[in-house]
Design a protein around this motif. Structure first.
Motif, short mmCIF file in Angstrom:
data_model
loop_
_atom_site.label_atom_id
_atom_site.label_comp_id
_atom_site.label_asym_id
_atom_site.label_seq_id
_atom_site.Cartn_x
_atom_site.Cartn_y
_atom_site.Cartn_z
N GLY A 1 -12.47 1.35 -2.67
CA GLY A 1 -12.91 -0.04 -2.61
C GLY A 1 -13.58 -0.33 -1.28
N LEU A 2 -14.20 -1.48 -1.18
CA LEU A 2 -15.02 -1.81 -0.02
C LEU A 2 -14.22 -1.96 1.26
N SER A 3 -12.94 -2.32 1.15
CA SER A 3 -12.10 -2.44 2.35
C SER A 3 -11.43 -1.13 2.72
N GLY A 4 -11.66 -0.09 1.92
CA GLY A 4 -11.07 1.21 2.24
C GLY A 4 -9.62 1.30 1.85
N ASN A 5 -8.87 2.07 2.63
CA ASN A 5 -7.46 2.34 2.37
C ASN A 5 -6.64 1.15 2.89
N LEU A 6 -6.08 0.37 1.99
CA LEU A 6 -5.37 -0.86 2.39
C LEU A 6 -4.11 -0.56 3.19
N ALA A 7 -3.42 0.54 2.85
CA ALA A 7 -2.23 0.91 3.61
C ALA A 7 -2.61 1.28 5.04
N PHE A 8 -3.73 1.94 5.21
CA PHE A 8 -4.23 2.27 6.54
C PHE A 8 -4.53 0.99 7.32
N ASN A 9 -5.16 0.02 6.66
CA ASN A 9 -5.47 -1.23 7.34
C ASN A 9 -4.19 -1.93 7.81
N ARG A 10 -3.16 -1.90 6.98
CA ARG A 10 -1.89 -2.51 7.39
C ARG A 10 -1.28 -1.74 8.56
N ALA A 11 -1.42 -0.42 8.54
CA ALA A 11 -0.89 0.40 9.64
C ALA A 11 -1.59 0.06 10.95
N MET A 12 -2.91 -0.14 10.90
CA MET A 12 -3.65 -0.49 12.11
C MET A 12 -3.23 -1.85 12.66
N LEU A 13 -3.02 -2.82 11.77
CA LEU A 13 -2.55 -4.13 12.23
C LEU A 13 -1.16 -4.01 12.86
N SER A 14 -0.29 -3.22 12.25
CA SER A 14 1.05 -3.03 12.79
C SER A 14 1.01 -2.35 14.15
N MET A 15 0.19 -1.31 14.28
CA MET A 15 0.11 -0.58 15.53
C MET A 15 -0.45 -1.45 16.65
N VAL A 16 -1.58 -2.06 16.40
CA VAL A 16 -2.30 -2.74 17.47
C VAL A 16 -1.66 -4.09 17.82
#
Length: 395
Positions: A67-82
């Motif tokens: 999908g256009l937003s890519g890997n949604l679990a990855f996006n959540r991981a980036m928000l959690s990390m940063v």
């Protein structure tokens, strides 16, 4: 058509890399590209990355479009990390991108779509690709002083409401010099008072003072400023250089203000590359969601950080021993992968010609790209070209 094509500018970093490849001197040293190298000169695959790749291969997941937003679990991981466990995740949206540069471009397009011709302030000196990316998106670029922190605040006091200020969150490229905590606080206060938007480029978190320490300024800005943009790269701290893994984040004053932000980013991605590559994002997600793999990754990241710091310390000590104490003190205040040598463009050319040491003409060298045993060679080269300046005949 092709007969009308004017000669385009050559990318300076890859031009230097090609010149290094053609250099036959066995002692040559490539400190141009921002990649981490171990003592043998190789760029290793991190142990957690390798194990995550094995796990992913065993699962044999589908390669269907994400999908256009890519890997949604990855996006959540980036928000959690940063943003951290207590960060404003509820007022943030994230879209996976083609590395950090892709995040910069998507966010630049978002800025242009919102307010065409917006002025974006970048540091002087700046990462070599910042200005080209922003100008290609149709934005106006101005600069602010970076190495003079009082001058930086003075320049940015001239930023107007709705301007955007591009800040590197840690381990500044090319200088290795970051604002003090007080300066970061002053930047946040300026942004709130004057209404400009911080645009934070995060490419080296974990390689300066440690992951959480390197993210402290970004988290503070996210907490205090109503709107913040983040471009996140996984190239350096996960070693996923060629997998081109990154994330664009938009933080708004409230969830309601973000109702169109994700769609705007998706539309920008659709016109450029449609959807981002999956592999690197899947690797990062597997590491972040597995406590054991995450602990392994953090441990190896800390080891990389300590090795970079040891290289810089050794260079400082070697330069001091060669009588270059002033230059050594300046380098000691830097951190992260890069250092800015106190050399002119002409001296950097002589460093390359006489000592086969390759850095950018602006003076940037990759401290993470040298083995500890080669640091004395680098120190002698720096001292050698500095001595030429002292002993050269007048006139």
């Amino acid at each position: 058509m092709l007969e009308l094509l004017l000669p385009p500018p050559v990318d300076p970093l890859w031009d230097l890399t090609e010149a290094f490849g053609a250099d036959t001197r066995p002692e040559r040293l490539n400190l141009v590209l921002g990649v981490y190298r171990d003592e043998s000169g190789g760029t290793p695959v991190m142990a957690a990355v390798r194990e995550a790749e094995i796990l992913l291969a065993e699962r044999s997941a589908s390669k269907e479009y994400r999908g256009l937003s890519g890997n949604l679990a990855f996006n959540r991981a980036m928000l959690s990390m940063v943003l951290g466990p207590d960060g404003p995740v509820e007022r943030a949206v994230a879209v996976q991108t083609v590395a950090g540069s892709g995040a910069l471009r998507l966010l630049a397009d978002l800025i242009c779509r919102t307010r065409p011709g917006t002025t974006v302030w970048i540091s002087d000196p700046a990462y070599v690709n910042h200005r080209p990316i922003l100008e290609a998106a149709g934005l106006t670029v101005r600069t602010y002083r970076w190495l003079d922190q009082e001058g930086m605040l003075e320049d940015l006091a001239g930023a107007r409401r709705d301007d955007v200020v591009l800040l590197q969150g840690c381990c500044h490229n090319p200088t290795g010099v970051d604002p003090t905590p007080d300066a970061w606080e002053a930047l946040a206060a300026l942004a709130v008072r004057d209404g400009w938007v911080p645009f934070v480029d995060l490419a080296y978190h974990g390689l300066g003072d440690g992951l959480d320490a390197d993210l402290a300024a970004t988290r503070m800005l996210a907490d205090r400023v109503p709107e913040v943009l983040l471009a996140i790269s996984c190239s350096k701290n996960f070693g996923l250089y060629s997998d081109r893994t990154g994330c664009a984040v938009v933080i708004g004053a409230s969830r309601a203000t973000l109702r169109h932000a994700e769609t705007a980013l998706q539309n920008a991605a659709r016109t450029q590359y449609s959807m981002p590559p999956e592999h690197g994002a899947a690797v990062v997600t597997a590491i972040w969601e597995d406590a054991r793999l995450q602990a392994s990754w953090r441990s190896e990241l800390d080891a990389m950080r300590r090795r970079i710091a040891a290289n810089r310390t050794a260079l400082v000590e070697q330069l001091a021993a060669l009588g270059r104490g002033e230059e050594a003190d300046a380098l000691a205040r830097q951190k992260g992968m890069f250092s800015m040598l106190p050399l002119s463009p002409e001296q950097m050319l002589r460093l390359r010609g006489r000592f086969a040491i390759y850095g950018t003409t602006a003076g940037r060298v990759n401290i993470a790209g040298i083995g500890l045993d080669r640091v004395p060679c680098l120190a002698r080269g720096i001292a050698g070209v500095l001595e030429e300046r002292v002993t050269a005949p007048a006139g």
